[in-house]
Design a protein around this motif. Structure first.
Motif, short mmCIF file in Angstrom:
data_model
loop_
_atom_site.label_atom_id
_atom_site.label_comp_id
_atom_site.label_asym_id
_atom_site.label_seq_id
_atom_site.Cartn_x
_atom_site.Cartn_y
_atom_site.Cartn_z
N SER C 69 42.99 -41.46 43.12
CA SER C 69 42.38 -41.27 41.81
C SER C 69 42.30 -42.60 41.08
O SER C 69 41.32 -42.90 40.41
CB SER C 69 43.19 -40.29 40.97
OG SER C 69 43.27 -39.05 41.59
N ILE C 70 43.38 -43.40 41.21
CA ILE C 70 43.38 -44.71 40.55
C ILE C 70 42.23 -45.55 41.08
O ILE C 70 41.52 -46.20 40.33
CB ILE C 70 44.74 -45.42 40.78
CG1 ILE C 70 45.86 -44.63 40.11
CG2 ILE C 70 44.69 -46.85 40.25
CD1 ILE C 70 47.25 -45.11 40.45
N MET C 71 42.03 -45.49 42.41
CA MET C 71 40.97 -46.28 43.03
C MET C 71 39.62 -45.59 42.94
O MET C 71 38.61 -46.14 43.35
CB MET C 71 41.29 -46.49 44.52
CG MET C 71 42.43 -47.43 44.78
SD MET C 71 41.95 -49.12 44.45
CE MET C 71 41.25 -49.62 46.01
N ARG C 72 39.63 -44.35 42.46
CA ARG C 72 38.41 -43.52 42.42
C ARG C 72 37.78 -43.42 43.81
O ARG C 72 36.57 -43.54 43.98
CB ARG C 72 37.40 -44.09 41.42
CG ARG C 72 37.87 -44.05 39.98
CD ARG C 72 37.37 -42.82 39.24
NE ARG C 72 35.93 -42.66 39.33
CZ ARG C 72 35.07 -43.27 38.54
NH1 ARG C 72 35.50 -44.10 37.60
NH2 ARG C 72 33.78 -43.03 38.66
N LEU C 73 38.60 -43.19 44.80
CA LEU C 73 38.09 -43.10 46.17
C LEU C 73 37.90 -41.65 46.62
O LEU C 73 37.51 -41.39 47.75
CB LEU C 73 39.06 -43.79 47.14
CG LEU C 73 39.02 -45.31 47.16
CD1 LEU C 73 40.09 -45.87 48.07
CD2 LEU C 73 37.65 -45.80 47.59
N ARG C 100 29.42 -48.63 40.04
CA ARG C 100 29.18 -50.06 40.17
C ARG C 100 30.35 -50.87 39.58
O ARG C 100 30.83 -51.83 40.19
CB ARG C 100 27.87 -50.42 39.45
CG ARG C 100 27.52 -51.89 39.50
CD ARG C 100 26.29 -52.15 38.66
NE ARG C 100 25.11 -51.54 39.24
CZ ARG C 100 24.34 -52.15 40.16
NH1 ARG C 100 24.63 -53.35 40.57
NH2 ARG C 100 23.28 -51.55 40.66
N GLN C 101 30.81 -50.43 38.42
CA GLN C 101 31.95 -51.13 37.80
C GLN C 101 33.20 -51.01 38.66
O GLN C 101 33.94 -51.95 38.83
CB GLN C 101 32.23 -50.54 36.41
CG GLN C 101 31.20 -50.93 35.36
CD GLN C 101 31.44 -50.16 34.07
OE1 GLN C 101 31.47 -48.94 34.06
NE2 GLN C 101 31.62 -50.90 32.98
N MET C 102 33.37 -49.80 39.21
CA MET C 102 34.53 -49.58 40.07
C MET C 102 34.49 -50.49 41.29
O MET C 102 35.49 -51.04 41.73
CB MET C 102 34.54 -48.12 40.57
CG MET C 102 35.45 -47.15 39.88
SD MET C 102 36.86 -47.78 39.04
CE MET C 102 38.07 -47.90 40.34
N ARG C 103 33.26 -50.63 41.83
CA ARG C 103 33.09 -51.42 43.04
C ARG C 103 33.52 -52.87 42.81
O ARG C 103 34.09 -53.51 43.68
CB ARG C 103 31.64 -51.37 43.46
CG ARG C 103 31.48 -51.11 44.92
CD ARG C 103 30.15 -50.53 45.23
NE ARG C 103 29.03 -51.26 44.67
CZ ARG C 103 27.92 -50.67 44.25
NH1 ARG C 103 27.80 -49.37 44.31
NH2 ARG C 103 26.94 -51.39 43.76
N ALA C 104 33.23 -53.35 41.60
CA ALA C 104 33.60 -54.72 41.29
C ALA C 104 35.12 -54.89 41.24
O ALA C 104 35.64 -55.98 41.45
CB ALA C 104 32.97 -55.13 39.96
N LEU C 105 35.81 -53.80 40.93
CA LEU C 105 37.27 -53.87 40.85
C LEU C 105 37.94 -53.72 42.21
O LEU C 105 38.90 -54.40 42.53
CB LEU C 105 37.79 -52.73 39.96
CG LEU C 105 37.62 -52.84 38.47
CD1 LEU C 105 38.29 -51.64 37.81
CD2 LEU C 105 38.26 -54.13 37.98
N ARG C 106 37.41 -52.78 43.00
CA ARG C 106 38.04 -52.45 44.28
C ARG C 106 38.06 -53.64 45.22
O ARG C 106 37.04 -54.30 45.41
CB ARG C 106 37.30 -51.31 44.98
CG ARG C 106 37.46 -49.97 44.34
CD ARG C 106 36.87 -48.92 45.27
NE ARG C 106 36.53 -47.73 44.51
CZ ARG C 106 35.32 -47.17 44.51
NH1 ARG C 106 34.34 -47.72 45.21
NH2 ARG C 106 35.09 -46.09 43.80
N GLY C 107 39.21 -53.89 45.77
CA GLY C 107 39.33 -55.00 46.71
C GLY C 107 39.41 -56.32 45.99
O GLY C 107 39.65 -57.36 46.60
#
Lengths: 326, 433, 350
Positions: C69-73, C100-107
């Protein structure tokens, strides 16, 4: 790898000999001579014909002769029905129309099915996916012949009524040699072959889409997909790079496996659209008891089948780094 | 390992799977119809071949087009007229032989006329002639109009005349009881084909063929495939070598080529003769008629190609099971090979047999169309394949009743089996892609 | 060795508030055929900079759902987050972020390590390619710089011959090696937060110890906050500063490792501790403690204390009312009507 290919090749020799044996035996259940001669015939004529065709020899000897011909790639035997034409010539004449039908339908079917499967996997569990899955099953439940009949109806009766001209032929074919490649590609091919190709794409799509979707769904549940997303990969990147490359293995297998059935697979289409391909020729040859044609065609089909199986293994090793041929 | 609890869990899953249950009920309904045709003589071969009306009548009663209505009623009238015309011929023939001609013969001839369950009216030959004459007068009036299909302002006149002609036509035939009428409506429910045969009866009879072909070929193929697959997987060695060679060989001949060659083998009657020689008189009694009259060539053709699938799958599974711990444990405990095979391996491949049966069933029904086309399919009676093939020309004339009926019934059965196979696979073999 | 190209990746913000990630009232539900299923219910905890927090509980308690949930995966179309749920990073709620915003955070700022090193890597791409991927997405480094960085990362996670390994495929590596690759992958962009979902469960014990030591070392060097998800209290004891204990989708206790191990307040925590075998103590003849009963079904969660059925100290109130969370000044909290007092708790030393 070459050692592997060679070993597989040798392993397939008895299989190939078995196929030839099976077909020759099956054909010789019936005596073809009566049919080949006219209504009025004498005992002497029959005996002479039998001798001429080599049917008087014991079966083992006939089998040996044919195997020897295959080994030396000698396709010069004369057709029993179309006197003056060799098996090789007949084959040459039929390959073109068959390929004109089968290659486009294989390429189109694969591209469209993979695209739809990807779309289905993308929207997995949502209404679009469900709709696609349901239509695939519905499409699979209709007979091939129904597609042909309705295809011909719409193209030959309904469409001309609507637009005042007929874009598709109901039957017939013009070979490539007749008017050169330009006219063929722009005029003859669409007129004679596009409709059967479209029909075969629609028929195969249900099966292929379902298979590819199952592959994609299987792959999309794998851990490496989550890893990729956790790295910040976008959905298209995940699907088209990570997933598709993994899915290539089953996709390639399926495509290569279909190759031998390409030529015969379009058989019904060739017959219904009167396209003089290998399937149609083979049917005619079987009906007319033209043994040399039937035997040679079957042997060639079997050889293609065996070769494509081998090709699958090799491609496997190329696509999947885990596979080692040994 | 699938123990008893596993099986009951699968069963419960299946019962909860709504689409699968519905499909199962649909399949049972088809099987029930097939059983009624085979055992209860619901529809006989003769019913399939008998004329029920004029050619290519649409379903659900009469056509809306005046021209077609005119054609149809003329056809009914002509049936009577042809029988009457026989009188002239008969008279002349009897006279030439010097025998006094009587009306009885013709009356007999007329009484014998049957169109479905429709009989001629119980009137004398002269009365028939009178009614026919007035009918043809009405028809002649209708012929005055140029284009019956686009009557324009004359619609009411044409409608009046056509109805009158239809009334006159009906007067040629005996009054029907309500039961008879219902029967006749049922027979003409989906109209008639090009030979005036009932599409409804033919498509119902075809269910028999489909179920028979599906069950028999499915059963034989799975039996052969499982037996060879089990033997190959379990015993290995030369048995495996032979079986692998056998299925590689059969698989390398394209399916359709094999069917063609088999079709050729059966067509000449040599096999019939050979079998008769081999078995004496017993053969005819066993299968009831020559090979052509039965479905035996179909069964042979399908079984010869269909056994490969289950054989390959079951060989693979058996190989895997043989290496499994519990089978090895049984071997260590000194159980006999037969016991291990029957107790441990067979129960664990039975689900694959079931799934394959279901898949082959679909394959058989769909391939029947191709066989019919090749001419070794169904020879007498009817099948969906024959109907669809026969409907090709009808469709070009905008007549969809025959192909529609055959396709719809076939679609129902194949769809039900597709859904059932999917459900079986999901429940019994979830790892499968 | 030091991370030489580190400063190329992202300048660290000078003021560093102590809370890196704050989870508030996180509730996650899934839409299923049988209705909405609540997998995680009002979970709250903080993750401070440079800190390791263990998220502990038995399988199915909602640990992994919390981390995903934290990673929204989680698959978005079947996942529902509660209205008050918040996952705060720099004061912003990640649950309201676009994909899109999440993607910028992940990794990049939040990275994740997965349980199965065998399957977490894509089998048809080289190790180097896969390590390179995060750098491609989140940095402006060019090809040679990225290559250098990847080799450096491989070296950092103590993989010998990194230059050669770069071109190898995952199947050519052992399980431990692969997990090192996965860790290197997560650390590629120097994340502030690293979520490790059972990173050592699939490995054998000696490798496990190596990997844990490696993670600890790397954390000391990079200052990454680690959320370690595990069911293994031994791992927590070795690596974590604080522990969050989850049971049936709820947080039941939060404490420092020391407090939890010496003085567990929630009966469940205590039972968990008693069920781990301890070496070096005279335990012969003593049976390992187990927790009787089963976790309530997700479809049928009681409105009262979710552990009540299995609790030794259950009282009437426990089966009627949901216990509130009581928190003391030091940040220690417990969700129990009758927390185990110091005197009554069975001390267990690790």
């Amino acid at each position: 790898m070459w050692a592997y290919v060679l070993r597989r090749f040798f392993y397939n020799i008895p299989v190939f000999m078995g196929i030839v044996l099976l077909v020759m035996l099956a054909l010789r259940v019936r005596d073809p001579v009566n049919g080949l001669l006219g209504k009025v015939k004498t005992e002497q004529e029959i005996a002479a014909k039998r001798m001429e065709l080599g049917l008087d020899k014991p079966f083992v000897q006939q089998y040996g002769i044919f195997l020897k011909k295959l080994c030396t790639l000698d396709f010069d035997e004369e057709s029993w029905v179309n006197r003056g034409q060799t098996v090789g010539e007949v084959m040459q004449r039929c390959v073109g129309p068959s390929l004109a039908l089968t290659v486009p339908s294989l390429v189109l079917t694969t591209l469209i099915s993979v695209a739809i499967a990807l779309m289905s996997a993308w929207y997995r569990g949502r209404w679009l996916d469900k709709a696609l899955v349901i239509s695939a099953v519905l499409g699979m439940s209709v007979s091939f012949l129904v597609y042909i009949v309705f295809g011909q109806y719409y193209a030959a009766a309904w469409l001309p009524d609507q637009i005042g001209m007929s874009p598709f032929a109901v039957s017939g074919y013009e070979p490539l040699e007749k008017d050169g490649i330009g006219t063929y590609v722009l005029k003859h091919w669409p007129y004679y072959c596009l409709l059967p190709v479209l029909i075969s794409v629609i028929v195969a799509m249900g099966y292929d889409t379902r298979f590819y979707r199952a592959v994609m769904v299987e792959e999309s549940g794998r851990d490496y997909i989550t890893t990729a997303r956790a790295k910040g990969a976008s959905q298209p990147k995940v699907m088209f790079v990570h997933m598709l490359k993994n899915a290539m293995i089953p996709i390639i297998t399926r495509v290569v496996i279909t190759i031998p059935f390409l030529i015969t697979g379009s058989f019904l289409l060739e017959v219904y659209f009167a396209i003089p391909g290998m399937g149609k020729q083979l049917l005619t040859a079987v009906v007319e008891a033209d043994f040399p044609i039937v035997q040679a065609f079957t042997a060639v089909f079997a050889a293609i089948y065996i070769a494509s199986n081998l090709l699958t293994d090799v491609l496997y090793a190329v696509v999947d780094p885990r596979v080692r041929l040994s | 390992m699938s123990g008893a609890s596993d099986e009951s869990r699968s069963l419960r899953k299946f019962l909860r799977h709504k689409p699968a249950m519905i499909s199962f009920v649909v399949i049972l309904a088809y099987v029930a119809v097939a059983a009624a045709v085979i055992l209860g003589d619901l529809v006989s071969v003769e019913d399939c071949e008998r004329r029920y009306g004029p050619k290519s009548t649409p379903g659900f009663g009469v056509s809306q087009l005046f021209e077609k209505r005119l054609q149809d009623l003329s056809w009914y009238a002509e049936q009577i007229e042809q029988k009457l015309a026989l009188r002239q011929k008969l008279k002349r023939r009897l006279q030439s032989r010097g025998v006094e001609p009587t009306n009885e013969k013709i009356e007999q001839e007329l009484r014998g006329l049957r169109i479905g369950n429709l009989r001629p009216a119980d009137i004398s030959a002269e009365d028939f002639q009178i009614r026919l004459d007035s009918l043809w007068n009405t028809v002649a009036e209708l012929d005055e109009f140029d284009d019956l299909n686009n009557p324009g302002s004359d619609t009411t006149t044409i409608e009046r005349l056509t109805s009158a002609a239809e009334g006159q036509m009906r007067s040629l035939y005996a009054e029907q009881t309500p039961a008879e009428a219902r029967h006749r409506n049922l027979h003409l429910l989906f109209g008639t084909d090009v030979a005036g045969r009932s599409v409804f009866l033919r498509s119902i009879y075809s269910i028999r063929v489909a179920i028979l072909v599906g069950v028999v070929t499915g059963f034989i193929s799975v039996a052969i495939g499982s037996l060879l697959g089990l033997a190959a997987g379990y015993f290995g060695g030369w048995v495996d070598g032979v079986v692998t060679w056998l299925y590689s060989t059969f698989a390398s001949i394209p399916n359709i080529v094999m069917l063609m060659v088999l079709a050729y083998m059966f067509r000449g009657g040599e096999i019939d003769a050979w079998l008769n020689d081999l078995t004496g008189d017993r053969f005819g009694w066993l299968i009831g008629g020559t090979l052509d009259e039965t479905l035996i060539p179909v069964f042979v053709a399908f079984s010869a190609t269909f056994w490969i699938g289950p054989c390959r799958v079951i060989r693979g599974e058996t190989l895997k099971l043989r290496e499994s711990e519990y089978v090895q444990a049984s071997q260590v405990m000194g159980y006999s090979r037969v016991r291990i095979l029957l107790r441990h391996i067979l129960p664990n491949i039975s689900h694959l047999m079931l799934i394959n049966f279901s898949l082959l069933f679909i394959g058989a029904i769909k391939s029947e169309v191709i066989l019919s086309f090749l001419g070794i399919g169904v020879q007498s009676g009817a099948s969906w394949g024959l109907m669809i093939d026969a409907a090709r020309d009808e469709v070009l004339n905008d007549f969809f009743w025959q192909i529609g009926a055959a396709t719809a019934l076939m679609f129902g059965l194949v769809l039900a089996f597709n859904i059932l196979s999917d459900a079986l696979q999901d429940i019994l073999d979830p790892k499968h892609v | 060795m030091t991370v030489s190209t580190g400063n190329l990746i992202r300048p660290k913000s000078p003021e560093t508030p102590s809370v890196a990630l704050s989870v508030r009232n996180l509730s996650t539900s899934f839409r299923t055929d049988r209705g909405l299923v609540n997998a995680v219910s009002k979970v709250s905890f903080d993750l401070h900079r440079g800190e390791s927090v263990g998220l502990v509980g038995e399988s199915g308690c909602g640990k992994s759902v919390t981390s995903k949930s934290i990673m929204r995966l989680l698959p978005e179309h079947v996942t529902r987050y509660g209205a008050e749920s918040q996952v705060q990073l720099d004061g912003e709620n990640l649950l309201t972020y676009s994909e899109r915003q999440m993607r910028a955070l992940r990794g990049n700022r939040i990275a994740m390590i997965f349980q199965e090193p065998m399957t977490a890597l894509n089998p048809v791409f080289t190790v180097g390619w896969q390590l390179d991927e995060a750098l491609r997405y989140h940095t402006k480094l060019n090809r040679t710089q990225r290559k250098a960085r990847v080799v450096e990362l491989l070296d950092m996670v103590e993989i010998p011959n990194p230059d050669r390994r770069y071109y190898e495929y995952p199947h050519q590596l052992s399980g431990g090696m692969r997990q090192r690759v996965v860790i290197a992958m997560a650390l590629a962009c120097e994340p502030e937060i690293l979520i490790a979902d059972e990173p050592t469960t699939a490995l054998d014990v000696t490798i496990q110890a190596q990997i844990l030591r490696l993670m600890k070392n790397l954390q000391e060097r990079t200052g990454t906050a680690i959320l370690l998800i595990t069911h293994d209290l031994g791992v927590v004891a070795q690596t974590c500063d604080r522990v969050v204990v989850m049971y049936a989708g709820q947080v039941v206790e939060q404490a420092t490792v020391r407090e939890l191990f010496h003085d567990p307040a929630h009966p469940y925590s205590r039972a968990l501790l008693q069920s781990i075998p301890q070496s070096g103590k005279k335990q012969q003849g003593k049976r390992l403690a187990t927790i009787d009963g089963i976790v309530p079904s997700l479809f049928d969660m009681p409105d009262a204390c979710r552990f009540a059925d299995r609790c030794d100290c259950r009282q009437d109130l426990c089966v009627t009312d949901l216990p509130p969370i009581s928190e003391d000044d030091s940040g220690r909290s417990v969700r129990c009507h009758f927390p185990v007092s110091d005197s009554s708790s069975t001390r267990s030393e690790v």
